[in-house]
Scaffold this motif. Sequence first.
Motif, PDB file in Angstrom:
ATOM      1  N   ARG A 127      68.963  63.866  -3.026  1.00  0.00           N
ATOM      2  CA  ARG A 127      69.691  64.991  -3.620  1.00  0.00           C
ATOM      3  C   ARG A 127      69.483  66.274  -2.828  1.00  0.00           C
ATOM      4  NH1 ARG A 127      69.327  60.985  -6.808  1.00  0.00           N
ATOM      5  NH2 ARG A 127      70.693  60.708  -8.609  1.00  0.00           N
ATOM      6  N   ILE A 128      68.309  66.464  -2.290  1.00  0.00           N
ATOM      7  CA  ILE A 128      68.071  67.637  -1.437  1.00  0.00           C
ATOM      8  C   ILE A 128      68.907  67.513  -0.171  1.00  0.00           C
ATOM      9  CG2 ILE A 128      66.361  68.823  -0.009  1.00  0.00           C
ATOM     10  CD1 ILE A 128      64.316  68.189  -2.280  1.00  0.00           C
ATOM     11  N   ARG A 129      68.958  66.335   0.390  1.00  0.00           N
ATOM     12  CA  ARG A 129      69.777  66.103   1.587  1.00  0.00           C
ATOM     13  C   ARG A 129      71.251  66.341   1.275  1.00  0.00           C
ATOM     14  NH1 ARG A 129      70.518  60.270   4.341  1.00  0.00           N
ATOM     15  NH2 ARG A 129      71.593  60.030   2.383  1.00  0.00           N
ATOM     16  N   PHE A 130      71.696  65.924   0.098  1.00  0.00           N
ATOM     17  CA  PHE A 130      73.084  66.092  -0.313  1.00  0.00           C
ATOM     18  C   PHE A 130      73.435  67.557  -0.558  1.00  0.00           C
ATOM     19  CE2 PHE A 130      76.337  66.286  -3.679  1.00  0.00           C
ATOM     20  CZ  PHE A 130      77.369  65.619  -3.047  1.00  0.00           C
ATOM     21  N   TYR A 139      70.699  65.954 -11.053  1.00  0.00           N
ATOM     22  CA  TYR A 139      69.372  65.612 -11.570  1.00  0.00           C
ATOM     23  C   TYR A 139      69.402  65.089 -13.000  1.00  0.00           C
ATOM     24  CZ  TYR A 139      67.507  67.538  -7.319  1.00  0.00           C
ATOM     25  OH  TYR A 139      67.213  67.756  -5.997  1.00  0.00           O
ATOM     26  N   ASP A 140      70.527  64.531 -13.418  1.00  0.00           N
ATOM     27  CA  ASP A 140      70.617  63.933 -14.759  1.00  0.00           C
ATOM     28  C   ASP A 140      69.518  62.904 -14.993  1.00  0.00           C
ATOM     29  OD1 ASP A 140      72.789  65.416 -15.521  1.00  0.00           O
ATOM     30  OD2 ASP A 140      74.259  63.828 -15.199  1.00  0.00           O
ATOM     31  N   PHE A 141      69.167  62.147 -13.955  1.00  0.00           N
ATOM     32  CA  PHE A 141      68.165  61.079 -14.105  1.00  0.00           C
ATOM     33  C   PHE A 141      66.824  61.616 -14.586  1.00  0.00           C
ATOM     34  CE2 PHE A 141      66.976  62.637  -9.960  1.00  0.00           C
ATOM     35  CZ  PHE A 141      65.611  62.388  -9.855  1.00  0.00           C
ATOM     36  N   ALA A 142      66.533  62.872 -14.286  1.00  0.00           N
ATOM     37  CA  ALA A 142      65.235  63.447 -14.638  1.00  0.00           C
ATOM     38  C   ALA A 142      65.058  63.621 -16.139  1.00  0.00           C
ATOM     39  CB  ALA A 142      65.052  64.794 -13.934  1.00  0.00           C
ATOM     40  N   PHE A 143      66.148  63.592 -16.863  1.00  0.00           N
ATOM     41  CA  PHE A 143      66.079  63.819 -18.301  1.00  0.00           C
ATOM     42  C   PHE A 143      66.193  62.524 -19.104  1.00  0.00           C
ATOM     43  CE2 PHE A 143      67.114  67.709 -16.209  1.00  0.00           C
ATOM     44  CZ  PHE A 143      66.262  68.610 -16.831  1.00  0.00           C
ATOM     45  N   LEU A 200      57.999  56.252  -6.940  1.00  0.00           N
ATOM     46  CA  LEU A 200      58.451  56.317  -5.550  1.00  0.00           C
ATOM     47  C   LEU A 200      59.975  56.245  -5.466  1.00  0.00           C
ATOM     48  CD1 LEU A 200      55.667  54.135  -3.911  1.00  0.00           C
ATOM     49  CD2 LEU A 200      56.039  56.590  -3.549  1.00  0.00           C
ATOM     50  N   TYR A 201      60.591  55.442  -6.315  1.00  0.00           N
ATOM     51  CA  TYR A 201      62.059  55.416  -6.360  1.00  0.00           C
ATOM     52  C   TYR A 201      62.614  56.780  -6.778  1.00  0.00           C
ATOM     53  CZ  TYR A 201      61.953  50.276  -6.043  1.00  0.00           C
ATOM     54  OH  TYR A 201      61.767  48.988  -5.643  1.00  0.00           O
ATOM     55  N   ASP A 202      61.966  57.417  -7.749  1.00  0.00           N
ATOM     56  CA  ASP A 202      62.392  58.755  -8.165  1.00  0.00           C
ATOM     57  C   ASP A 202      62.207  59.763  -7.032  1.00  0.00           C
ATOM     58  OD1 ASP A 202      63.151  57.884 -10.673  1.00  0.00           O
ATOM     59  OD2 ASP A 202      61.356  58.649 -11.694  1.00  0.00           O
ATOM     60  N   LEU A 203      61.139  59.626  -6.286  1.00  0.00           N
ATOM     61  CA  LEU A 203      60.909  60.514  -5.148  1.00  0.00           C
ATOM     62  C   LEU A 203      62.018  60.354  -4.116  1.00  0.00           C
ATOM     63  CD1 LEU A 203      58.899  62.614  -4.140  1.00  0.00           C
ATOM     64  CD2 LEU A 203      57.633  60.777  -3.046  1.00  0.00           C
ATOM     65  N   THR A 209      59.162  64.102 -15.439  1.00  0.00           N
ATOM     66  CA  THR A 209      58.522  65.067 -16.332  1.00  0.00           C
ATOM     67  C   THR A 209      58.380  66.419 -15.648  1.00  0.00           C
ATOM     68  OG1 THR A 209      57.328  63.272 -17.426  1.00  0.00           O
ATOM     69  CG2 THR A 209      56.469  65.491 -17.734  1.00  0.00           C
ATOM     70  N   ALA A 210      57.993  66.409 -14.385  1.00  0.00           N
ATOM     71  CA  ALA A 210      57.832  67.660 -13.641  1.00  0.00           C
ATOM     72  C   ALA A 210      59.174  68.361 -13.433  1.00  0.00           C
ATOM     73  CB  ALA A 210      57.162  67.386 -12.295  1.00  0.00           C
ATOM     74  N   LEU A 211      60.215  67.597 -13.134  1.00  0.00           N
ATOM     75  CA  LEU A 211      61.533  68.196 -12.912  1.00  0.00           C
ATOM     76  C   LEU A 211      62.097  68.828 -14.174  1.00  0.00           C
ATOM     77  CD1 LEU A 211      63.300  65.606 -10.571  1.00  0.00           C
ATOM     78  CD2 LEU A 211      62.266  67.787  -9.949  1.00  0.00           C
ATOM     79  N   GLN A 212      61.724  68.317 -15.322  1.00  0.00           N
ATOM     80  CA  GLN A 212      62.216  68.879 -16.576  1.00  0.00           C
ATOM     81  C   GLN A 212      61.748  70.319 -16.772  1.00  0.00           C
ATOM     82  OE1 GLN A 212      61.100  66.091 -19.645  1.00  0.00           O
ATOM     83  NE2 GLN A 212      62.259  64.442 -18.683  1.00  0.00           N
ATOM     84  N   LEU A 213      60.732  70.736 -16.026  1.00  0.00           N
ATOM     85  CA  LEU A 213      60.198  72.094 -16.124  1.00  0.00           C
ATOM     86  C   LEU A 213      60.920  73.089 -15.214  1.00  0.00           C
ATOM     87  CD1 LEU A 213      56.408  71.163 -16.151  1.00  0.00           C
ATOM     88  CD2 LEU A 213      57.881  71.656 -18.122  1.00  0.00           C
ATOM     89  N   VAL A 214      61.827  72.598 -14.371  1.00  0.00           N
ATOM     90  CA  VAL A 214      62.560  73.466 -13.450  1.00  0.00           C
ATOM     91  C   VAL A 214      63.695  74.147 -14.211  1.00  0.00           C
ATOM     92  CG1 VAL A 214      63.988  73.539 -11.363  1.00  0.00           C
ATOM     93  CG2 VAL A 214      61.972  72.050 -11.457  1.00  0.00           C
TER      94      VAL A 214
END
Length: 164
Positions: free
Chosen positions: A16-19, A68-72, A7-10, A54-59
């Motif tokens: 980031r989308i807002r930014f 999106y550094d946090f996603a990795f 939920l924190y990641d969400l 994990t899902a964002l790493q596929l984008v």
Amino acid sequence: MLSVYDLYDLHAILVRIRFSPDDTVNCDIILRVIDVLTDSRNNFDNSDSNLFRTALQLVNGLENNDLYDFAFVENKYSYFPLPPLKDERIYTVLIRSFEELLCVIENNNKEQILELSDCVHNLPIFIVENKLTIPKSFWKNEIKYYRKKWNNRFLVPEQQLFKS
């Protein structure tokens, strides 16, 4: 199913989308988020962590996007302050929020993207802070303005799920 940390990641994704509302990867990100939310709602036995990361790493191209550094970075969690999210109503609200955001982004209305992402970006935090429930104040304070200006039916059926 989602953990507090998911939920924190969400929340981080929505911020980031807002930014960066006109980022070309936003649609792909939202589609991945919807997939994770749908899978989590339908599979309460899944105890994996870092689901959104994990899902964002596929984008495609996201590895070069500083936002999106946090996603990795895979986090190992040894402490879970709350049990995993199992309330299907909350999954429904989250999924519907991202479906609306996807439609708004596809229509390319930057003002509406900003206002919708602003409207829902704290929802994951509210859920965590209220022990995996959605507080009444969310409907009254966050959703009210967006409904008045953009979509008077936004999350109305979903809100009714919480009145019973």
